[in-house]
Design a protein around this motif. Structure first.
Motif, PDB file in Angstrom:
ATOM      1  N   ILE A 154       0.863  -1.201   0.000  1.00 49.83           N
ATOM      2  CA  ILE A 154       0.000   0.000   0.000  1.00 49.83           C
ATOM      3  C   ILE A 154       0.889   1.238   0.000  1.00 49.83           C
ATOM      4  N   SER A 155       0.768   2.054  -1.062  1.00 46.06           N
ATOM      5  CA  SER A 155       1.615   3.249  -1.186  1.00 46.06           C
ATOM      6  C   SER A 155       0.739   4.508  -1.077  1.00 46.06           C
ATOM      7  N   PRO A 156       0.891   5.264  -0.014  1.00 51.50           N
ATOM      8  CA  PRO A 156       0.037   6.472   0.143  1.00 51.50           C
ATOM      9  C   PRO A 156       0.358   7.518  -0.920  1.00 51.50           C
ATOM     10  N   PRO A 157      -0.625   7.926  -1.731  1.00 52.57           N
ATOM     11  CA  PRO A 157      -0.383   9.017  -2.679  1.00 52.57           C
ATOM     12  C   PRO A 157      -0.385  10.376  -1.954  1.00 52.57           C
ATOM     13  N   ALA A 158       0.311  11.378  -2.555  1.00 48.85           N
ATOM     14  CA  ALA A 158       0.388  12.706  -1.921  1.00 48.85           C
ATOM     15  C   ALA A 158      -0.966  13.417  -1.985  1.00 48.85           C
ATOM     16  N   SER A 159      -1.795  13.015  -2.948  1.00 50.02           N
ATOM     17  CA  SER A 159      -3.019  13.785  -3.204  1.00 50.02           C
ATOM     18  C   SER A 159      -4.135  13.448  -2.229  1.00 50.02           C
ATOM     19  N   SER A 160      -4.026  12.355  -1.465  1.00 51.76           N
ATOM     20  CA  SER A 160      -5.165  11.914  -0.675  1.00 51.76           C
ATOM     21  C   SER A 160      -4.782  11.716   0.782  1.00 51.76           C
ATOM     22  N   SER A 161      -5.726  12.028   1.679  1.00 49.22           N
ATOM     23  CA  SER A 161      -5.461  11.872   3.104  1.00 49.22           C
ATOM     24  C   SER A 161      -6.032  10.557   3.635  1.00 49.22           C
ATOM     25  N   ARG A 162      -6.824   9.867   2.798  1.00 49.35           N
ATOM     26  CA  ARG A 162      -7.473   8.642   3.277  1.00 49.35           C
ATOM     27  C   ARG A 162      -7.250   7.505   2.271  1.00 49.35           C
ATOM     28  N   PHE A 163      -7.478   6.330   2.764  1.00 47.09           N
ATOM     29  CA  PHE A 163      -7.509   5.165   1.862  1.00 47.09           C
ATOM     30  C   PHE A 163      -8.527   4.175   2.419  1.00 47.09           C
ATOM     31  N   ALA A 164      -8.923   3.227   1.604  1.00 45.90           N
ATOM     32  CA  ALA A 164      -9.913   2.242   2.046  1.00 45.90           C
ATOM     33  C   ALA A 164      -9.359   0.826   1.850  1.00 45.90           C
ATOM     34  N   LEU A 165      -9.790  -0.043   2.755  1.00 49.03           N
ATOM     35  CA  LEU A 165      -9.409  -1.451   2.635  1.00 49.03           C
ATOM     36  C   LEU A 165     -10.678  -2.258   2.363  1.00 49.03           C
ATOM     37  N   SER A 166     -10.571  -3.118   1.396  1.00 43.50           N
ATOM     38  CA  SER A 166     -11.699  -3.992   1.067  1.00 43.50           C
ATOM     39  C   SER A 166     -11.286  -5.422   1.440  1.00 43.50           C
ATOM     40  N   VAL A 167     -12.051  -6.017   2.388  1.00 42.07           N
ATOM     41  CA  VAL A 167     -11.640  -7.301   2.948  1.00 42.07           C
ATOM     42  C   VAL A 167     -12.706  -8.374   2.637  1.00 42.07           C
ATOM     43  N   PRO A 168     -12.407  -9.336   1.757  1.00 40.92           N
ATOM     44  CA  PRO A 168     -13.367 -10.407   1.483  1.00 40.92           C
ATOM     45  C   PRO A 168     -13.428 -11.387   2.658  1.00 40.92           C
ATOM     46  N   VAL A 169     -14.637 -11.704   3.083  1.00 41.56           N
ATOM     47  CA  VAL A 169     -14.757 -12.603   4.235  1.00 41.56           C
ATOM     48  C   VAL A 169     -15.688 -13.772   3.902  1.00 41.56           C
ATOM     49  N   GLU A 170     -15.494 -14.844   4.619  1.00 40.39           N
ATOM     50  CA  GLU A 170     -16.394 -15.976   4.503  1.00 40.39           C
ATOM     51  C   GLU A 170     -17.632 -15.643   5.332  1.00 40.39           C
ATOM     52  N   ASP A 171     -18.774 -15.555   4.674  1.00 38.36           N
ATOM     53  CA  ASP A 171     -20.006 -15.129   5.351  1.00 38.36           C
ATOM     54  C   ASP A 171     -20.660 -16.337   5.995  1.00 38.36           C
ATOM     55  N   ARG A 172     -20.604 -16.345   7.304  1.00 38.14           N
ATOM     56  CA  ARG A 172     -21.192 -17.487   8.003  1.00 38.14           C
ATOM     57  C   ARG A 172     -22.379 -17.027   8.821  1.00 38.14           C
TER      58      ARG A 172
END
Ligand SMILES: [Zn+2]
Length: 290
Positions: free
Chosen positions: A199-217
């Motif tokens: 994950i490389s933080p760009p200079a233009s943005s103060s935030r980032f998002a993580l998308s985490v696939p999970v096993e839905d039980r």
């Protein structure tokens, strides 16, 4: 002894009448030698007294001449006629002197009245000037007050506008960011070596998002997400997540939450009442900011 003192206490009259003490007379003489006004006044007073005395003498002589044809009943009077003439002359003399001093006093009072009027006029002028000065200072005071009020108003306006600017900048942080980066994490299968997502933080943005696939039980009532650094210290821990329609948990983070380094994101599922099971471990690495 000065001229005003002599005038005030009528020392000329008293001098002519011989009423001054020897010292006072001497002091007065020392003055009037050099004072033309006093000499004039002295001469007037003296000649007046002389005139009165002359008149008295004439009256006496006149009554002496008229004594011969005196009627017979005069001889019976207790007071002789000659004495009557002298008394009459004395009365005339006294009346004259009295009139002289009354007139003198009247003149002096007139002079004093004039002086008092002049003094009153001077005081009135001073009072007027005082009033004008007071009005001037009141005017200056009013001007200063007005300037102060104006300055206060300006400051208040400035404060308001600055407050408005601050508020808008605060609101600015709430403005949704567009195009902030989203990183999809991958779960490490059991027995496999972890391959962290870069994950490389760009200079233009103060935030980032993580998308985490999970096993839905079905047996998990909710999920929680923990992020641990390379020493195993928890830097993020939040529960209450539910997977979306694509069986994915999404979370957005500020770049300043995580310093560059390697992390493990751990997803756990809750089995009521209080049993947490690990769903998956998702390694990632934060690179230095570009
Ligand atoms: Zn004098």
């Amino acid at each position: 002894m000065n001229h005003d003192y002599i005038k005030k206490f009528n020392l000329i009259d008293q001098y002519v009448l011989g009423k001054l003490t020897a010292d006072e007379a001497e002091a007065f003489e020392d003055h009037f030698i050099d004072c033309r006004k006093c000499v004039e006044q002295l001469n007037i007073t003296r000649s007046f007294i002389q005139d009165l005395k002359g008149l008295a003498v004439q009256q006496t002589l006149f009554s002496e001449n008229r004594r011969a044809p005196m009627p017979r009943w005069w001889h019976l009077q207790l007071v002789p006629l000659r004495s009557w003439a002298v008394i009459a002359c004395c009365c005339v003399l006294a009346a004259g002197v009295f009139a002289f001093f009354v007139i003198r006093r009247f003149t002096q009072m007139e002079a004093e009245l004039l002086q008092a009027k002049q003094d009153a006029s001077t005081i009135r002028q001073q009072y007027q000037r005082g009033l004008e000065t007071a009005a001037d200072s009141e005017k200056q005071h009013q001007q200063a007050k007005q300037q102060l009020t104006q300055r206060l108003d300006e400051l208040e306006q400035k404060l308001k506008s600055e407050a408005a600017t601050n508020q808008s900048s605060v609101r600015g942080s709430e403005v949704p960011e567009v195009n902030f980066p989203i990183y999809a994490l991958v779960s490490v299968a059991r027995g496999q070596a972890p391959a962290p997502v870069e994950i490389s933080p760009p200079a233009s943005s103060s935030r980032f998002a993580l998308s985490v696939p999970v096993e839905d039980r079905k047996d998990f009532s909710s999920y929680r997400v923990k992020i641990l650094d390379h020493r195993g210290v928890t830097v993020f821990n939040r529960s209450g997540f539910k997977p979306d329609a694509y069986h994915t948990l999404s979370l957005s983070l500020n770049w300043n939450l995580l310093i560059p380094g390697t992390y493990d994101l751990r997803v756990e599922g809750l089995t009521p009442p209080n049993n947490w099971d690990t769903v998956g471990i998702y390694p990632f690495r934060i690179a230095r900011r570009r």
